[in-house]
Enzyme design. Structure first.
Site, PDB file in Angstrom:
ATOM      1  N   GLU A  41      -3.466 -14.901   9.261  1.00  0.00           N
ATOM      2  CA  GLU A  41      -3.166 -13.661   9.990  1.00  0.00           C
ATOM      3  C   GLU A  41      -2.147 -13.906  11.097  1.00  0.00           C
ATOM      4  OE1 GLU A  41      -3.815 -10.639   9.345  1.00  0.00           O
ATOM      5  OE2 GLU A  41      -5.101 -11.054   7.630  1.00  0.00           O
ATOM      6  N   CYS A 196       3.104   1.659  -0.937  1.00  0.00           N
ATOM      7  CA  CYS A 196       3.459   2.633   0.107  1.00  0.00           C
ATOM      8  C   CYS A 196       4.420   1.939   1.076  1.00  0.00           C
ATOM      9  CB  CYS A 196       2.187   3.083   0.824  1.00  0.00           C
ATOM     10  SG  CYS A 196       2.457   4.531   1.842  1.00  0.00           S
ATOM     11  N   CYS A 209       5.479   6.361  -4.968  1.00  0.00           N
ATOM     12  CA  CYS A 209       4.352   7.302  -5.096  1.00  0.00           C
ATOM     13  C   CYS A 209       3.893   7.457  -6.540  1.00  0.00           C
ATOM     14  CB  CYS A 209       4.731   8.660  -4.518  1.00  0.00           C
ATOM     15  SG  CYS A 209       5.180   8.559  -2.788  1.00  0.00           S
ATOM     16  N   CYS A 212       1.215   5.092  -7.220  1.00  0.00           N
ATOM     17  CA  CYS A 212       0.210   4.994  -6.152  1.00  0.00           C
ATOM     18  C   CYS A 212      -1.150   5.515  -6.625  1.00  0.00           C
ATOM     19  CB  CYS A 212       0.671   5.790  -4.933  1.00  0.00           C
ATOM     20  SG  CYS A 212      -0.553   5.796  -3.611  1.00  0.00           S
ATOM     21  N   CYS A 218      -2.784  12.264  -0.936  1.00  0.00           N
ATOM     22  CA  CYS A 218      -1.837  11.988   0.147  1.00  0.00           C
ATOM     23  C   CYS A 218      -1.145  13.268   0.616  1.00  0.00           C
ATOM     24  CB  CYS A 218      -0.800  10.984  -0.356  1.00  0.00           C
ATOM     25  SG  CYS A 218       0.499  10.668   0.836  1.00  0.00           S
TER      26      CYS A 218
END
Ligand code: SF4
Length: 370
Positions: A41, A196, A209, A212, A218
């Site tokens: 991370e 996205c 999209c 997606c 959305c």
């Protein structure tokens, strides 16, 4: 609550099913070792996945546990980080490992407050570690998920404003499932990274999209606003900066190799903890004034008097908003007159030893020319 319960059920189911099929294999996936999750991370902040992969594997092989990191010298930690940039991350990781050994007996804490007290760990990183390593129900919000939530909600305000942050964190919390939270958070980030997406120049990587899994849920997509949300941040103003670096050589006794002068950047400077060749900002000096500037600045930084030589290289590089042109000069050691005004830590190093010192990226390029 930004979503109703039917929407949430649908969203979780679709996202999970998509992630089961499309999750990329990454070196830090599949582990629940909090140290490995934490390391990944921190490395992934401001840095691309492909860049991080070899660094992550090398770092973990050299320092496989929190205790090993805590016991390592800072020079080794920075050398392992060299080239990743944002070196403050490495120094804070190191300090945090020492804190974990001192306060938590070497075990990564699982209390959110204790985690956020560690250097370099904010709300997002704490949420990522606690959800992935301990399956705690902790939300995450980072660049990828900011984009996903803004579009799902069709939020067209500034995402960094306090109203925007409040809304987006509430969304990140609301979508969390009751179990396998870490996997779900990773699925959210994967969706943002792979589908996205952030539009780049000329829209080459606008959101996909059509691929997606949650397109039907959305709001931005329903309104045809997916290319305009989130609202772009104001472009940073780049600043051109001219700097000089000096490769100061000191001859050895006959038959022995010479040495070159390194300085270590102190706390509070751009490359704190790293070593470098003496370098400084130029102030528009004319050609005839450059040698004077080299002598004065090397003396100011180190107390060493030099006899300046030829210009041998120009390097161009960027650091945050600065576009730096670095002119590199040769010089010979003349004398040492006590510490310079800046009193920087300094060392005379044989060329073969340079590989053991963590250097800035331009420092490493110059080291290759010694
Ligand atoms: S439909 Fe498009 S804009 Fe909406 S979440 Fe999916 S990829 Fe993003």
């Amino acid at each position: 609550m930004p979503f109703d319960s039917a929407w949430l059920r649908n969203f979780r189911r679709k996202l999970r099913a998509w992630y089961d099929r499309h999750a990329r294999e990454l070196p830090w996936r599949g582990t629940r070792d909090p140290y490995a999750v934490w390391l990944s991370e921190i490395m992934l902040q401001q840095t691309q996945v492909e860049t991080v992969k070899p660094y992550f594997e090398r770092f973990l092989a050299a320092l496989p546990t929190i205790r090993a990191l805590a016991e390592a010298e800072e020079r080794q930690v920075l050398r392992l980080w060299e080239g990743l940039g944002y070196y403050r991350r490495a120094r804070q990781l190191h300090q945090a490992a020492r804190q974990i050994v001192a306060v938590h007996d070497g075990r990564f804490p699982c209390d959110p407050q204790a985690v956020q007290r560690l250097p370099g760990i904010g709300r997002y990183t704490a949420g990522a570690i606690l959800s992935i390593a301990f399956d705690q129900r902790q939300p995450i919000l980072e660049a990828n998920t900011v984009r996903v939530f803004s579009r799902l909600l069709a939020y067209d305000g500034q995402t960094t404003s306090s109203a925007g942050q409040k809304l987006l964190w509430a969304a990140a919390e609301a979508v969390l499932p009751a179990r396998e939270v870490g996997r779900f958070n990773q699925a959210l980030m994967e969706l943002g990274s792979e589908v996205c997406r952030r539009p780049r120049a000329h829209g080459a990587r606008a959101p996909a999209c059509e691929a997606c899994p949650v397109a039907g849920l959305c709001h931005a997509r329903q309104r045809g606003l997916q290319g305009e949300i989130p609202r772009p941040k104001p472009r940073p103003q780049f600043e051109d900066v001219a700097e000089a670096a000096v490769l100061v050589r000191r001859r050895g006794a006959p038959g022995t190799p010479g040495r070159v002068l390194l300085i270590q950047w102190p706390e509070g400077r751009r490359w704190a903890g790293l070593w470098d060749f003496p370098r400084f900002a130029l102030k528009g000096e004319k050609e005839a004034e450059i040698h004077r500037a080299l002598v004065d600045n090397v003396r100011r930084l180190t107390g060493v008097t030099i006899s300046p030589g030829e210009h041998f290289k120009t390097l161009h590089h960027g650091v945050t908003r600065f576009r730096i042109t670095l002119d590199c000069y040769e010089a010979e050691y003349v004398s040492h007159n006590g510490g310079g005004a800046e009193q920087l830590v300094q060392k005379w190093v044989r060329p073969a030893e340079l590989e053991h010192y963590p250097l800035s990226s331009t420092g490493r390029k110059l080291a290759g020319l010694v």
